[in-house]
Design a protein around this motif. Structure first.
Motif, PDB file in Angstrom:
ATOM      1  N   VAL A   8       0.290  -1.777   0.091  1.00 41.78           N
ATOM      2  CA  VAL A   8      -0.172  -0.297  -0.024  1.00 41.78           C
ATOM      3  C   VAL A   8       1.004   1.205   0.097  1.00 41.78           C
ATOM      4  O   VAL A   8       2.145   1.392   0.868  1.00 41.78           O
ATOM      5  CB  VAL A   8      -0.661   0.121   1.046  1.00 41.78           C
ATOM      6  CG1 VAL A   8      -1.734   1.077   1.080  1.00 41.78           C
ATOM      7  CG2 VAL A   8      -1.780  -1.591   1.093  1.00 41.78           C
ATOM      8  N   PRO A   9       0.794   2.252  -1.539  1.00 45.25           N
ATOM      9  CA  PRO A   9       2.219   3.260  -0.973  1.00 45.25           C
ATOM     10  C   PRO A   9       1.938   4.122  -0.009  1.00 45.25           C
ATOM     11  O   PRO A   9       2.915   4.752   0.260  1.00 45.25           O
ATOM     12  CB  PRO A   9       1.151   4.234  -2.280  1.00 45.25           C
ATOM     13  CG  PRO A   9      -0.102   2.942  -2.964  1.00 45.25           C
ATOM     14  CD  PRO A   9      -0.327   2.249  -2.261  1.00 45.25           C
ATOM     15  N   GLU A  10       1.008   4.516   1.272  1.00 44.84           N
ATOM     16  CA  GLU A  10       1.160   5.183   2.324  1.00 44.84           C
ATOM     17  C   GLU A  10       1.723   4.438   3.138  1.00 44.84           C
ATOM     18  O   GLU A  10       2.260   4.751   4.051  1.00 44.84           O
ATOM     19  CB  GLU A  10      -0.058   6.031   2.737  1.00 44.84           C
ATOM     20  CG  GLU A  10      -0.207   6.513   3.869  1.00 44.84           C
ATOM     21  CD  GLU A  10      -1.123   5.472   5.174  1.00 44.84           C
ATOM     22  OE1 GLU A  10      -0.041   5.654   6.399  1.00 44.84           O
ATOM     23  OE2 GLU A  10      -1.073   4.776   5.123  1.00 44.84           O
ATOM     24  N   TRP A  11       1.577   2.754   3.281  1.00 47.24           N
ATOM     25  CA  TRP A  11       1.978   2.684   4.447  1.00 47.24           C
ATOM     26  C   TRP A  11       4.113   2.520   4.389  1.00 47.24           C
ATOM     27  O   TRP A  11       4.594   2.169   5.364  1.00 47.24           O
ATOM     28  CB  TRP A  11       1.304   0.922   4.561  1.00 47.24           C
ATOM     29  CG  TRP A  11       1.923  -0.303   5.740  1.00 47.24           C
ATOM     30  CD1 TRP A  11       2.902  -0.728   5.857  1.00 47.24           C
ATOM     31  CD2 TRP A  11       0.972  -0.308   6.904  1.00 47.24           C
ATOM     32  NE1 TRP A  11       2.589  -1.160   7.042  1.00 47.24           N
ATOM     33  CE2 TRP A  11       1.720  -0.778   8.195  1.00 47.24           C
ATOM     34  CE3 TRP A  11      -0.350   0.771   6.814  1.00 47.24           C
ATOM     35  CZ2 TRP A  11       1.371  -1.574   9.324  1.00 47.24           C
ATOM     36  CZ3 TRP A  11      -0.601   0.311   8.382  1.00 47.24           C
ATOM     37  CH2 TRP A  11       0.604  -0.623   8.662  1.00 47.24           C
ATOM     38  N   GLN A  12       4.173   1.467   2.551  1.00 52.67           N
ATOM     39  CA  GLN A  12       5.558   1.314   2.357  1.00 52.67           C
ATOM     40  C   GLN A  12       5.721   2.968   2.130  1.00 52.67           C
ATOM     41  O   GLN A  12       7.201   3.113   3.287  1.00 52.67           O
ATOM     42  CB  GLN A  12       5.402   0.951   1.375  1.00 52.67           C
ATOM     43  CG  GLN A  12       4.640  -0.889   1.208  1.00 52.67           C
ATOM     44  CD  GLN A  12       5.969  -1.391   1.856  1.00 52.67           C
ATOM     45  OE1 GLN A  12       5.439  -1.344   3.122  1.00 52.67           O
ATOM     46  NE2 GLN A  12       6.309  -2.111   0.784  1.00 52.67           N
ATOM     47  N   ARG A  13       5.591   3.756   1.953  1.00 55.31           N
ATOM     48  CA  ARG A  13       6.179   5.071   2.018  1.00 55.31           C
ATOM     49  C   ARG A  13       6.764   5.581   3.279  1.00 55.31           C
ATOM     50  O   ARG A  13       7.645   6.528   3.678  1.00 55.31           O
ATOM     51  CB  ARG A  13       5.351   6.540   1.085  1.00 55.31           C
ATOM     52  CG  ARG A  13       5.747   7.233   0.875  1.00 55.31           C
ATOM     53  CD  ARG A  13       5.284   8.441   0.046  1.00 55.31           C
ATOM     54  NE  ARG A  13       5.167   8.333  -1.503  1.00 55.31           N
ATOM     55  CZ  ARG A  13       5.862   8.446  -2.372  1.00 55.31           C
ATOM     56  NH1 ARG A  13       7.077   9.063  -1.904  1.00 55.31           N
ATOM     57  NH2 ARG A  13       5.198   8.268  -3.949  1.00 55.31           N
ATOM     58  N   HIS A  14       5.384   5.632   4.014  1.00 56.15           N
ATOM     59  CA  HIS A  14       5.832   6.211   5.365  1.00 56.15           C
ATOM     60  C   HIS A  14       7.470   5.330   6.307  1.00 56.15           C
ATOM     61  O   HIS A  14       7.936   5.668   6.860  1.00 56.15           O
ATOM     62  CB  HIS A  14       4.690   5.566   6.576  1.00 56.15           C
ATOM     63  CG  HIS A  14       4.994   5.863   8.232  1.00 56.15           C
ATOM     64  ND1 HIS A  14       4.489   6.905   8.806  1.00 56.15           N
ATOM     65  CD2 HIS A  14       4.913   5.442   9.222  1.00 56.15           C
ATOM     66  CE1 HIS A  14       4.866   6.575   9.835  1.00 56.15           C
ATOM     67  NE2 HIS A  14       5.150   5.588  10.187  1.00 56.15           N
ATOM     68  N   LYS A  15       7.461   4.139   5.937  1.00 54.45           N
ATOM     69  CA  LYS A  15       8.615   2.856   6.514  1.00 54.45           C
ATOM     70  C   LYS A  15       9.667   3.897   5.289  1.00 54.45           C
ATOM     71  O   LYS A  15      11.006   4.384   6.403  1.00 54.45           O
ATOM     72  CB  LYS A  15       8.187   1.787   6.104  1.00 54.45           C
ATOM     73  CG  LYS A  15       7.713   0.994   6.866  1.00 54.45           C
ATOM     74  CD  LYS A  15       7.086  -0.477   6.262  1.00 54.45           C
ATOM     75  CE  LYS A  15       7.657  -1.016   5.576  1.00 54.45           C
ATOM     76  NZ  LYS A  15       7.364  -1.881   5.703  1.00 54.45           N
ATOM     77  N   LEU A  16       9.474   4.535   4.581  1.00 55.86           N
ATOM     78  CA  LEU A  16      11.063   4.573   3.746  1.00 55.86           C
ATOM     79  C   LEU A  16      11.313   6.124   4.143  1.00 55.86           C
ATOM     80  O   LEU A  16      12.331   6.214   4.472  1.00 55.86           O
ATOM     81  CB  LEU A  16      10.701   4.776   2.017  1.00 55.86           C
ATOM     82  CG  LEU A  16      11.753   5.445   1.013  1.00 55.86           C
ATOM     83  CD1 LEU A  16      12.438   3.706   0.922  1.00 55.86           C
ATOM     84  CD2 LEU A  16      10.953   5.509   0.180  1.00 55.86           C
ATOM     85  N   ASP A  17      10.511   6.770   4.929  1.00 54.22           N
ATOM     86  CA  ASP A  17      10.442   8.326   5.162  1.00 54.22           C
ATOM     87  C   ASP A  17      11.452   8.058   5.928  1.00 54.22           C
ATOM     88  O   ASP A  17      11.469   8.939   7.240  1.00 54.22           O
ATOM     89  CB  ASP A  17       9.148   8.981   5.377  1.00 54.22           C
ATOM     90  CG  ASP A  17       9.009   9.599   3.173  1.00 54.22           C
ATOM     91  OD1 ASP A  17       9.491   8.857   2.746  1.00 54.22           O
ATOM     92  OD2 ASP A  17       8.129  10.157   3.163  1.00 54.22           O
ATOM     93  N   ALA A  18      10.584   6.973   7.699  1.00 52.19           N
ATOM     94  CA  ALA A  18      10.738   7.080   8.346  1.00 52.19           C
ATOM     95  C   ALA A  18      12.612   6.659   8.788  1.00 52.19           C
ATOM     96  O   ALA A  18      13.275   7.886   9.915  1.00 52.19           O
ATOM     97  CB  ALA A  18      10.083   5.203   9.310  1.00 52.19           C
ATOM     98  N   TYR A  19      13.138   5.960   7.399  1.00 50.66           N
ATOM     99  CA  TYR A  19      14.511   6.398   7.720  1.00 50.66           C
ATOM    100  C   TYR A  19      15.338   7.108   6.635  1.00 50.66           C
ATOM    101  O   TYR A  19      16.571   6.904   6.930  1.00 50.66           O
ATOM    102  CB  TYR A  19      14.907   5.066   7.698  1.00 50.66           C
ATOM    103  CG  TYR A  19      14.800   3.697   8.786  1.00 50.66           C
ATOM    104  CD1 TYR A  19      15.340   3.902   9.870  1.00 50.66           C
ATOM    105  CD2 TYR A  19      13.613   3.273   8.794  1.00 50.66           C
ATOM    106  CE1 TYR A  19      14.678   3.248  10.831  1.00 50.66           C
ATOM    107  CE2 TYR A  19      12.780   2.478   9.874  1.00 50.66           C
ATOM    108  CZ  TYR A  19      13.102   2.051  10.696  1.00 50.66           C
ATOM    109  OH  TYR A  19      13.161   1.177  12.116  1.00 50.66           O
TER     110      TYR A  19
END
Length: 200
Positions: free
Chosen positions: A115-126
């Motif tokens: 899911v875009p929002e979910w995966q993007r959140h993980k990428l952004d978090a780091y």
């Protein structure tokens, strides 16, 4: 920066690796919200989630929690799981530096099933998002790797003459080859061997 070649990374298992068993993370997320996890709840969640995920239903995590007999709102459980999943993810210690280095010569993309929002959140978090020129999640095209559709979407967003997929899973390697890309299987030891290890 040359736009002639692009290196595209998988997210889960490649740019980010899991430090814990996912079942334990799911259990912890549920107990963040309710007192205890009912017997069979983890297995039921997995069934409900993966059935919806494979069909690319809009919010498989929320809907899976909604099917469980838990004394909590699905959106609370969803939020708890998202934060627990971020906590369990860990980039290789040199990931950001390697992406920055590679980005001086190549276009950098991320192609992930999810899911875009979910995966993007993980990428952004780091803080890895700042080194990425294009991000594509399979949900955006309604098909998961190894289907060719997500790879074509990357090509639409990331102008290059040649593409290499770096991933840890058969879906990454097989999908890339079907799409006419170079495939490089990630071995878990970081990205210091790139780009030399890629056989263009």
């Amino acid at each position: 920066m040359s736009a002639e070649r692009a290196i595209v990374f998988d997210l889960d298992g490649t740019l980010l690796h899991f430090t814990r068993d996912y079942g334990g993370v799911l259990r912890d997320a549920i107990t963040d919200v309710v007192a205890e996890v009912p017997e069979g709840a983890l297995e039921a969640y997995d069934r409900e989630f993966y059935d919806r995920f494979e069909r690319c239903e809009p919010d498989p995590i929320y809907e899976a929690f909604a099917e469980l007999d838990l004394d909590a709102a699905p959106d609370e459980l969803r939020a708890a799981l998202r934060e627990r999943e971020v906590e369990m993810c860990q980039p290789h210690e040199d990931a950001a530096a390697d992406l920055e280095r590679l980005g001086r010569e190549f276009r950098i993309g991320v192609l992930t099933n999810g899911v875009p929002e979910w995966q993007r959140h993980k990428l952004d978090a780091y803080g890895l998002d700042e080194h990425v020129d294009a991000f594509v999640a399979s949900y955006e095209v309604g098909a998961h790797k190894p289907d060719v559709a997500p790879f074509r979407e990357v090509e639409d967003r990331l102008d290059a003459d040649a593409y290499a997929m770096v991933g840890d899973d058969d879906a990454d390697v097989e999908g890339a080859r079907v799409a006419g890309w170079t495939a490089h299987r990630y071995d878990g030891d970081g990205f210091g061997d790139l780009p030399d290890a890629i056989e263009w």
